[in-house]
Design an enzyme around this catalytic site. Structure first.
Site, PDB file in Angstrom:
ATOM      1  N   ARG A  56      -6.049  25.410   4.026  1.00  0.00           N
ATOM      2  CA  ARG A  56      -4.758  26.095   3.941  1.00  0.00           C
ATOM      3  C   ARG A  56      -4.907  27.610   3.930  1.00  0.00           C
ATOM      4  O   ARG A  56      -3.925  28.330   4.126  1.00  0.00           O
ATOM      5  CB  ARG A  56      -4.017  25.672   2.665  1.00  0.00           C
ATOM      6  CG  ARG A  56      -3.751  24.188   2.549  1.00  0.00           C
ATOM      7  CD  ARG A  56      -3.125  23.872   1.205  1.00  0.00           C
ATOM      8  NE  ARG A  56      -3.028  22.446   0.964  1.00  0.00           N
ATOM      9  CZ  ARG A  56      -1.975  21.688   1.287  1.00  0.00           C
ATOM     10  NH1 ARG A  56      -0.945  22.238   1.872  1.00  0.00           N
ATOM     11  NH2 ARG A  56      -1.959  20.405   1.015  1.00  0.00           N
ATOM     12  N   ASP A  85      12.395  23.577  -0.719  1.00  0.00           N
ATOM     13  CA  ASP A  85      11.910  24.024   0.591  1.00  0.00           C
ATOM     14  C   ASP A  85      11.779  22.849   1.556  1.00  0.00           C
ATOM     15  O   ASP A  85      11.656  21.695   1.168  1.00  0.00           O
ATOM     16  CB  ASP A  85      10.563  24.756   0.487  1.00  0.00           C
ATOM     17  CG  ASP A  85      10.714  26.204   0.034  1.00  0.00           C
ATOM     18  OD1 ASP A  85      11.806  26.762   0.178  1.00  0.00           O
ATOM     19  OD2 ASP A  85       9.723  26.779  -0.455  1.00  0.00           O
ATOM     20  N   ARG A  86      11.783  23.204   2.842  1.00  0.00           N
ATOM     21  CA  ARG A  86      11.709  22.250   3.948  1.00  0.00           C
ATOM     22  C   ARG A  86      13.006  21.446   4.068  1.00  0.00           C
ATOM     23  O   ARG A  86      13.778  21.661   4.979  1.00  0.00           O
ATOM     24  CB  ARG A  86      10.514  21.293   3.799  1.00  0.00           C
ATOM     25  CG  ARG A  86       9.171  21.971   3.661  1.00  0.00           C
ATOM     26  CD  ARG A  86       8.729  22.596   4.948  1.00  0.00           C
ATOM     27  NE  ARG A  86       7.336  23.002   4.889  1.00  0.00           N
ATOM     28  CZ  ARG A  86       6.719  23.682   5.828  1.00  0.00           C
ATOM     29  NH1 ARG A  86       7.381  24.054   6.902  1.00  0.00           N
ATOM     30  NH2 ARG A  86       5.466  24.011   5.705  1.00  0.00           N
ATOM     31  N   HIS A 115       0.937  17.549  -3.259  1.00  0.00           N
ATOM     32  CA  HIS A 115       0.590  18.662  -2.362  1.00  0.00           C
ATOM     33  C   HIS A 115       0.270  18.260  -0.933  1.00  0.00           C
ATOM     34  O   HIS A 115       0.265  19.121  -0.045  1.00  0.00           O
ATOM     35  CB  HIS A 115      -0.600  19.405  -2.994  1.00  0.00           C
ATOM     36  CG  HIS A 115      -0.879  20.769  -2.467  1.00  0.00           C
ATOM     37  ND1 HIS A 115       0.109  21.677  -2.136  1.00  0.00           N
ATOM     38  CD2 HIS A 115      -2.064  21.414  -2.229  1.00  0.00           C
ATOM     39  CE1 HIS A 115      -0.454  22.808  -1.721  1.00  0.00           C
ATOM     40  NE2 HIS A 115      -1.771  22.675  -1.779  1.00  0.00           N
ATOM     41  N   ASP A 154       5.754  15.495  -4.457  1.00  0.00           N
ATOM     42  CA  ASP A 154       6.652  16.410  -3.750  1.00  0.00           C
ATOM     43  C   ASP A 154       7.970  15.720  -3.370  1.00  0.00           C
ATOM     44  O   ASP A 154       7.972  14.601  -2.867  1.00  0.00           O
ATOM     45  CB  ASP A 154       6.002  16.908  -2.469  1.00  0.00           C
ATOM     46  CG  ASP A 154       4.665  17.603  -2.703  1.00  0.00           C
ATOM     47  OD1 ASP A 154       3.882  17.115  -3.534  1.00  0.00           O
ATOM     48  OD2 ASP A 154       4.410  18.618  -2.033  1.00  0.00           O
ATOM     49  N   ASP A 177       6.746  21.244  -6.018  1.00  0.00           N
ATOM     50  CA  ASP A 177       7.354  21.277  -4.682  1.00  0.00           C
ATOM     51  C   ASP A 177       8.656  20.485  -4.654  1.00  0.00           C
ATOM     52  O   ASP A 177       8.844  19.565  -3.857  1.00  0.00           O
ATOM     53  CB  ASP A 177       6.374  20.775  -3.627  1.00  0.00           C
ATOM     54  CG  ASP A 177       5.358  21.852  -3.237  1.00  0.00           C
ATOM     55  OD1 ASP A 177       5.250  22.863  -3.945  1.00  0.00           O
ATOM     56  OD2 ASP A 177       4.666  21.671  -2.221  1.00  0.00           O
ATOM     57  N   HIS A 209      -0.233  20.060  -9.526  1.00  0.00           N
ATOM     58  CA  HIS A 209       0.245  19.955  -8.152  1.00  0.00           C
ATOM     59  C   HIS A 209      -0.875  19.973  -7.119  1.00  0.00           C
ATOM     60  O   HIS A 209      -0.918  19.138  -6.220  1.00  0.00           O
ATOM     61  CB  HIS A 209       1.230  21.089  -7.845  1.00  0.00           C
ATOM     62  CG  HIS A 209       1.777  21.001  -6.454  1.00  0.00           C
ATOM     63  ND1 HIS A 209       2.698  20.041  -6.084  1.00  0.00           N
ATOM     64  CD2 HIS A 209       1.523  21.735  -5.344  1.00  0.00           C
ATOM     65  CE1 HIS A 209       2.987  20.193  -4.805  1.00  0.00           C
ATOM     66  NE2 HIS A 209       2.290  21.196  -4.329  1.00  0.00           N
ATOM     67  N   HIS A 245      10.592  18.125  -1.969  1.00  0.00           N
ATOM     68  CA  HIS A 245      10.889  19.034  -0.858  1.00  0.00           C
ATOM     69  C   HIS A 245      12.331  18.952  -0.363  1.00  0.00           C
ATOM     70  O   HIS A 245      12.589  18.821   0.838  1.00  0.00           O
ATOM     71  CB  HIS A 245       9.922  18.799   0.300  1.00  0.00           C
ATOM     72  CG  HIS A 245       8.632  19.563   0.161  1.00  0.00           C
ATOM     73  ND1 HIS A 245       8.581  20.945   0.084  1.00  0.00           N
ATOM     74  CD2 HIS A 245       7.346  19.139   0.075  1.00  0.00           C
ATOM     75  CE1 HIS A 245       7.322  21.331  -0.042  1.00  0.00           C
ATOM     76  NE2 HIS A 245       6.548  20.259  -0.063  1.00  0.00           N
ATOM     77  N   ASN A 279       3.229  24.940  -5.417  1.00  0.00           N
ATOM     78  CA  ASN A 279       3.047  26.197  -4.689  1.00  0.00           C
ATOM     79  C   ASN A 279       4.340  26.660  -4.013  1.00  0.00           C
ATOM     80  O   ASN A 279       4.481  27.838  -3.666  1.00  0.00           O
ATOM     81  CB  ASN A 279       1.932  26.062  -3.654  1.00  0.00           C
ATOM     82  CG  ASN A 279       2.238  25.031  -2.582  1.00  0.00           C
ATOM     83  OD1 ASN A 279       2.424  23.853  -2.887  1.00  0.00           O
ATOM     84  ND2 ASN A 279       2.276  25.453  -1.339  1.00  0.00           N
ATOM     85  N   HIS A 280       5.317  25.759  -3.845  1.00  0.00           N
ATOM     86  CA  HIS A 280       6.598  26.160  -3.249  1.00  0.00           C
ATOM     87  C   HIS A 280       7.606  26.643  -4.282  1.00  0.00           C
ATOM     88  O   HIS A 280       8.704  27.055  -3.901  1.00  0.00           O
ATOM     89  CB  HIS A 280       7.186  25.021  -2.418  1.00  0.00           C
ATOM     90  CG  HIS A 280       6.647  24.988  -1.021  1.00  0.00           C
ATOM     91  ND1 HIS A 280       7.259  25.622   0.032  1.00  0.00           N
ATOM     92  CD2 HIS A 280       5.523  24.425  -0.521  1.00  0.00           C
ATOM     93  CE1 HIS A 280       6.547  25.440   1.126  1.00  0.00           C
ATOM     94  NE2 HIS A 280       5.491  24.711   0.821  1.00  0.00           N
TER      95      HIS A 280
END
Length: 507
Positions: free
Chosen positions: A411, A285-286, A438, A253, A282, A363, A255, A314-315
């Protein structure tokens, strides 16, 4: 005087709620019950201190001990639910919120926590119902009313968008683009290319982004249209070959942490035909430099299509992007039309990669069905938003666990799988081990399941709060993984989640 809203942490109540039963006020409870209640309150107070220090894992431990000492206090479950939200364990947060409400239906924070967990899982209609309850009983709470209003807008917007898509399901953003006639203004001083991305363009792009400048929309759109065309030619499961004497790097990730991405390239070299990379989902995001990250990665994929690899996380999905910042960032830096185009492109990202026929990289993780094979992954129709069940869902969302067997995901999406599940999957598919991402890891990586399940996470000090290291994996044709860890580097003063939906200030 500071206003306290129901979103605040730190329920200090020890009420057992309406369903715990009423005792005779004149009777003396057993001494053990008194001791347990006192111990539970002490444990809850310790948990609150850890929470305030943003040590959420220890907070969860002490809230759990408080619940063991006295399982009839709704606030303990509510507080632990909030700590689970902070650690992205949305499924567990949902369970705790519901448990709190089972104890005390009047525990308003339970509705609030449950609504927040459902929002994080993209279950907006369920969230709206709980926000409605909160507003009904706390009509003067501005924070609750704001979230109710925002959630209502999302539900209405999604219904509208579904109606539009059903009218013309084949229509693409690309159909309405006129890139050729986009004017490059005289004052633009950024990198340029004629028809295809060049090495010079990519080197200049990195420096341009480092100075917090935007690449012209014409080049951004061109990259997106070209990468969309490229991704459509790839299978859902791609094969990668490391030649004898070659080197290969796997990153987890990112991010939106662009300056940490630059640091990876500084430590390990820029991508090239002799220095191939795989980024394992990923990307966005964030972090608030997601546009810079994704255009960099897409640019290198166009430059080195056979030596630079990308897998979906997943993002890389519409719901996540609308909540956790990427959609808002693209709109702020470019347009909502470009944000919609990113959504289309993400649907064509490969789901997994196999290195030298022996190492599977994806991922999330493995599957709820023992019969899943590599061929099943190859056959997945991935041109869609991630579903809530099945191979595509689990490959993006699942996590390993130390216990044998399978368990529901912490989750709330995917599963948790044990070392026996990993062993059977590897044997059935003639693989040596799996690499996945992840999950934040303190050292940036973790080797589990007797060395057969490796996690790599490449975003150090995740969200500027976690204090974790980042890591990447290098290997040769012998497939022996070597780990490089690194600390976070400084970045411009733009906070993580700066472009996120106002609903998600809790993270």
């Amino acid at each position: 005087m500071a206003q306290t809203t129901i979103a605040d942490m730190g329920d200090t109540s020890s009420s057992t709620g309406t369903s715990a039963g009423k005792s005779d006020p004149n009777s003396k409870p057993p001494l053990q019950e008194i001791c347990d209640k006192a111990r539970a309150e002490d444990l809850k107070n310790k948990a609150n201190e850890f929470f305030k220090a943003q040590d959420f894992q220890n907070a969860i431990i002490y809230y759990s001990q408080a619940i063991e000492a006295n399982p009839l206090v709704a606030a303990y479950y509510g507080n632990r639910s909030f700590a689970y939200l902070k650690t992205e364990c949305f499924g567990l947060a949902l369970e705790d919120a519901s448990e709190a409400l089972a104890i005390d239906r009047s525990y308003i924070k339970g509705y609030y926590r449950r609504a927040t967990a459902n929002m994080a899982l993209g279950k907006f209609k369920k969230a709206l119902k709980d926000y409605e309850t909160v507003v009904k009983y706390r009509s003067n709470d501005k924070d609750a009313r704001l979230k109710f209003t925002e959630c209502s807008k999302i539900v209405k917007r999604q219904a509208f968008e579904r109606a539009i898509r059903s009218d013309d399901p084949k229509k693409s953003v690309v159909d309405n683009l006129d890139i050729e006639n986009m004017v490059i203004e005289d004052e633009y001083d950024g990198p340029k290319f004629e028809h295809t991305v060049t090495k010079e363009f990519m080197v200049d792009l990195l420096e341009h982004f480092k100075q917090q400048k935007k690449v012209h929309r014409k080049y951004a759109y061109t990259i997106l249209v070209q990468i969309d065309k490229l991704f459509r030619t790839l299978p859902s499961l791609c094969d990668i070959t490391i030649p004898e004497g070659g080197k290969f790097t796997v990153c987890g990730d990112i991010h939106g942490q662009f300056y940490d991405l630059l640091n990876i390239f500084k430590l390990n070299g820029l991508p090239s035909e002799d220095n191939p990379y795989l980024f394992n989902g990923d990307f966005v995001d964030r972090g608030s430099f997601s546009v810079e990250v994704i255009l960099t990665l897409f640019g290198f994929k166009l430059l080195y299509p056979d030596h630079f690899h990308l897998s979906r996380g997943n993002h890389e999905s519409e719901t996540m992007n609308q909540m956790y910042g990427f959609y808002g960032e693209v709109k702020a830096k470019y347009t909502s039309k470009m944000a919609d185009l990113f959504t289309e492109v993400y649907n064509w990202l490969p789901l997994a990669q196999v290195i030298n026929h022996k190492v599977l990289v994806m991922h999330g993780g493995l599957f709820s069905d023992d019969s899943v094979t590599l061929d099943d992954i190859r056959k997945v129709d991935r041109d869609r938003q991630p579903p809530e069940t099945g191979i595509m869902c689990e490959i993006l969302w699942s996590d390993p666990q130390p216990q044998l067997g399978r368990a529901p995901s912490k989750r709330g999406v995917g599963i948790q799988f044990g070392p026996d599940i990993t062993k059977r999957f590897l044997e059935q598919n003639s693989l040596e081990y799996v690499i996945r991402s992840h999950e934040v890891k303190a050292e940036g990586y973790e080797v589990a399941h007797n060395g057969k399940c490796i996690t790599v996470f490449s975003a150090p000090n995740y969200c500027d709060t976690m204090g974790n290291k980042g890591a990447f994996i290098t290997m040769g044709s012998d497939l022996k993984p070597k780990f490089t860890t690194y600390e976070a580097v400084s970045h411009p003063d733009v906070r993580p989640m700066a472009y996120a939906n106002a609903m998600f200030g809790f993270m």
